[in-house]
Design a protein around this motif. Structure first.
Motif, PDB file in Angstrom:
ATOM      1  N   PHE A   1       0.837  -1.203   0.000  1.00  0.00           N
ATOM      2  CA  PHE A   1       0.000   0.000   0.000  1.00  0.00           C
ATOM      3  C   PHE A   1       0.875   1.258   0.000  1.00  0.00           C
TER       4      PHE A   1
ATOM      5  N   ALA B   1      -6.837  10.314  15.762  1.00  0.00           N
ATOM      6  CA  ALA B   1      -7.852   9.794  14.839  1.00  0.00           C
ATOM      7  C   ALA B   1      -7.619   8.303  14.718  1.00  0.00           C
ATOM      8  N   SER B   2      -8.700   7.542  14.656  1.00  0.00           N
ATOM      9  CA  SER B   2      -8.548   6.100  14.496  1.00  0.00           C
ATOM     10  C   SER B   2      -9.805   5.496  13.901  1.00  0.00           C
TER      11      SER B   2
ATOM     12  N   ASP C   1     -15.374  11.651  12.546  1.00  0.00           N
ATOM     13  CA  ASP C   1     -15.707  11.899  11.139  1.00  0.00           C
ATOM     14  C   ASP C   1     -14.403  11.898  10.349  1.00  0.00           C
TER      15      ASP C   1
ATOM     16  N   SER D   1      -0.515   2.967   5.548  1.00  0.00           N
ATOM     17  CA  SER D   1      -1.897   3.370   5.284  1.00  0.00           C
ATOM     18  C   SER D   1      -2.012   4.489   4.254  1.00  0.00           C
TER      19      SER D   1
HETATM   20  O1  GFB Z   1      -8.832   4.846   3.382  1.00  0.00           O
HETATM   21  P1  GFB Z   1      -8.357   3.472   3.150  1.00  0.00           P
HETATM   22  O2  GFB Z   1      -8.386   2.972   1.775  1.00  0.00           O
HETATM   23  O3  GFB Z   1      -6.881   3.461   3.744  1.00  0.00           O
HETATM   24  O4  GFB Z   1      -9.231   2.529   4.043  1.00  0.00           O
HETATM   25  P2  GFB Z   1      -5.856   2.315   4.193  1.00  0.00           P
HETATM   26  C1  GFB Z   1      -9.302   2.721   5.427  1.00  0.00           C
HETATM   27  C2  GFB Z   1     -10.679   3.247   5.845  1.00  0.00           C
HETATM   28  O5  GFB Z   1     -10.828   3.035   7.255  1.00  0.00           O
HETATM   29  C3  GFB Z   1     -10.868   4.742   5.645  1.00  0.00           C
HETATM   30  C4  GFB Z   1     -11.453   4.142   7.841  1.00  0.00           C
HETATM   31  O6  GFB Z   1     -11.317   5.089   4.371  1.00  0.00           O
HETATM   32  C5  GFB Z   1     -11.892   5.065   6.718  1.00  0.00           C
HETATM   33  O7  GFB Z   1     -13.174   4.680   6.292  1.00  0.00           O
HETATM   34  N1  GFB Z   1     -10.466   4.834   8.669  1.00  0.00           N
HETATM   35  C6  GFB Z   1      -9.130   4.628   8.735  1.00  0.00           C
HETATM   36  C7  GFB Z   1     -10.770   5.816   9.517  1.00  0.00           C
HETATM   37  N2  GFB Z   1      -8.581   5.458   9.638  1.00  0.00           N
HETATM   38  C8  GFB Z   1      -9.579   6.213  10.141  1.00  0.00           C
HETATM   39  C9  GFB Z   1      -9.644   7.256  11.115  1.00  0.00           C
HETATM   40  O8  GFB Z   1      -8.657   7.667  11.708  1.00  0.00           O
HETATM   41  N3  GFB Z   1     -10.865   7.799  11.363  1.00  0.00           N
HETATM   42  C10 GFB Z   1     -11.982   7.377  10.717  1.00  0.00           C
HETATM   43  N4  GFB Z   1     -13.139   7.968  11.006  1.00  0.00           N
HETATM   44  N5  GFB Z   1     -11.968   6.388   9.796  1.00  0.00           N
HETATM   45  C11 GFB Z   1      -6.304  -0.231   3.499  1.00  0.00           C
HETATM   46  C12 GFB Z   1      -6.248  -0.207   2.030  1.00  0.00           C
HETATM   47  O9  GFB Z   1      -6.689   0.984   4.081  1.00  0.00           O
HETATM   48  O10 GFB Z   1      -7.169  -1.207   3.998  1.00  0.00           O
HETATM   49  C13 GFB Z   1      -6.291  -1.516   1.349  1.00  0.00           C
HETATM   50  O11 GFB Z   1      -5.074   0.424   1.574  1.00  0.00           O
HETATM   51  C14 GFB Z   1      -6.917  -2.661   2.133  1.00  0.00           C
HETATM   52  O12 GFB Z   1      -7.042  -1.325   0.184  1.00  0.00           O
HETATM   53  C15 GFB Z   1      -6.808  -2.508   3.620  1.00  0.00           C
HETATM   54  O13 GFB Z   1      -8.281  -2.753   1.818  1.00  0.00           O
HETATM   55  C16 GFB Z   1      -7.629  -3.514   4.403  1.00  0.00           C
HETATM   56  O14 GFB Z   1      -4.722   2.297   3.247  1.00  0.00           O
HETATM   57  O15 GFB Z   1      -5.547   2.599   5.626  1.00  0.00           O
END
Ligand code: GFB
Length: 378
Positions: free
Chosen positions: A256, A302-303, A330, A350
């Protein structure tokens, strides 16, 4: 002017892969792609998964259109579907429409664009094709726009595909898909690399949060935080734990967003488990260290799952400062708050953290400080 259509044509796509961080990551590449093809980019709806619902969030709800327009020609989805789509839909493309669609006339027909034909996932009898509307979010995305596809087009044979840096590839696109014959290139998924290449990261500077989100972030900071403050992103939901299990320190493959702290091809170091899923002690220690280093007066967390507010506050007691979170986290406001922090600690793997890192690197005069869990200054 507003009422004219672009003779050079349009790029339309579904940010159909992953959640917000992934969608934004690919969006940067699509911007570069549309700009080098010299077509107007139709600003996508972002796709929000709020199980069981799939929501379409117009670009302009989250970001400023005027700012992105400084990078390349764009139109909002709203303007495109209302004013432009009815005009640029060429008559000869209507041939394949079934009578019912003509009478209802809510469906505009385009060819779907994808890399190469593939088998349908559900309908085992179906011919190989793009299957651009199969499954979620594919179907709901195009239905929401009133788009049905009459046929498929493939670009997998163009050298470089959507990477237009290859010599002659731009010309190949124009030859294969001229704007007269194909005014709209509608991609079933983002025509961009994932994870994004380093050369597009600075395009983030054209992505400015909408005034609504900026105001919410400013209000939160004014009401709950004291500057200087450290913002941290803790990615620790169950799906993430599984992602981190794939790390093989020896193979050291990019995972990622990991190139945001290890550089392209990981030339700066090795990807460790601690960087992906630091344990609680490591998290607390690193927060305390950074708080000390800038003399922070508060911490924002944030989490997606566990904000660790109690543990962090316990460790911050000697400093007489406190950690805070949004009562309901949010995600857009959280991102904007982290973007405005005096120091940010993110998760290197991430893509959600990467939004913040890019914003901090590229939207000011000079980069603002960012750090990553598990990455210790030499
Ligand atoms: O954004 P995203 O593609 O990043 O997916 P990663 C993570 C999702 O988790 C976000 C939620 O779009 C939010 O919906 N999320 C994460 C959060 N951190 C926070 C936060 O601090 N606050 C809130 N409110 N929501 C990976 C992907 O996620 O996840 C890969 O790159 C794979 O595609 C994996 O699916 C499982 O890169 O963190």
């Amino acid at each position: 002017t507003k009422d004219e259509t672009d003779p050079k044509g349009y790029v339309l796509f579904c940010p159909c892969m992953g959640r917000f961080g992934n969608q934004v990551d690919q969006f940067l590449g699509v911007l570069a792609f549309a700009k080098s093809l010299d077509r107007t980019l139709v600003l996508p709806n972002f796709i929000e998964f709020k199980h069981p619902e799939t929501n379409m969030v117009p670009f302009e709800v989250l970001f400023q259109v005027g700012s992105i327009a400084k990078y390349t020609r764009v139109v909002t989805m709203q303007e495109f579907t209302k004013k432009i789509m009815p005009k640029v839909w060429p008559p000869e493309k209507r041939k394949g429409i079934s009578l019912i669609s003509v009478h209802l006339s809510i469906f505009k027909l385009f060819s779907a664009f994808c890399w190469t034909p593939r088998r349908a996932i559900y309908d085992k009898e179906a011919e190989p094709g793009c299957h651009a509307k199969e499954g979620n979010p594919f179907g709901p995305y195009w239905d929401h726009l009133g788009v049905t596809f009459v046929g498929d087009e493939y670009f997998g044979d163009i050298p470089g595909g959507f990477d237009l840096n290859q010599l002659g590839s731009r010309k190949k696109w124009d030859e294969k898909f001229s704007s007269e014959e194909f005014p709209v290139l509608a991609f079933s998924s983002a025509p961009a690399a994932f994870p994004s290449k380093g050369k597009v990261w600075n395009i983030q500077k054209y992505l400015r949060w909408s005034s609504r989100i900026t105001e919410q972030a400013k209000k939160y900071i004014a009401n709950h935080l004291q500057r200087p403050f450290v913002a941290v992103h803790l990615r620790n939901d169950a799906d993430w734990v599984r992602v981190c299990e794939h790390i093989d320190v020896e193979k050291n493959r990019p995972l990622f967003a990991s190139e945001q702290c290890l550089g392209e091809g990981h030339h700066l170091g090795k990807l460790t488990k601690e960087m992906c899923i630091p344990n609680k002690q490591q998290i607390v220690d690193q927060i305390v260290e950074k708080v000390g280093s800038i003399g922070a007066k508060s911490v924002f967390v944030a989490s997606d799952k566990d904000h660790m507010i109690d543990e962090i506050n316990e460790a911050l007691k000697p400093y007489e400062i406190e950690a805070h979170r949004q009562e309901l986290d949010d995600m857009y406001t959280s991102l904007a708050i982290m973007g405005r922090a005096d120091l940010f600690i993110g998760n290197c793997v991430s893509t959600f953290s990467h939004i913040v890192k890019r914003e901090r690197d590229h939207t000011g005069q000079t980069p603002r400080p960012s750090a990553f869990f598990g990455v210790h200054a030499a």
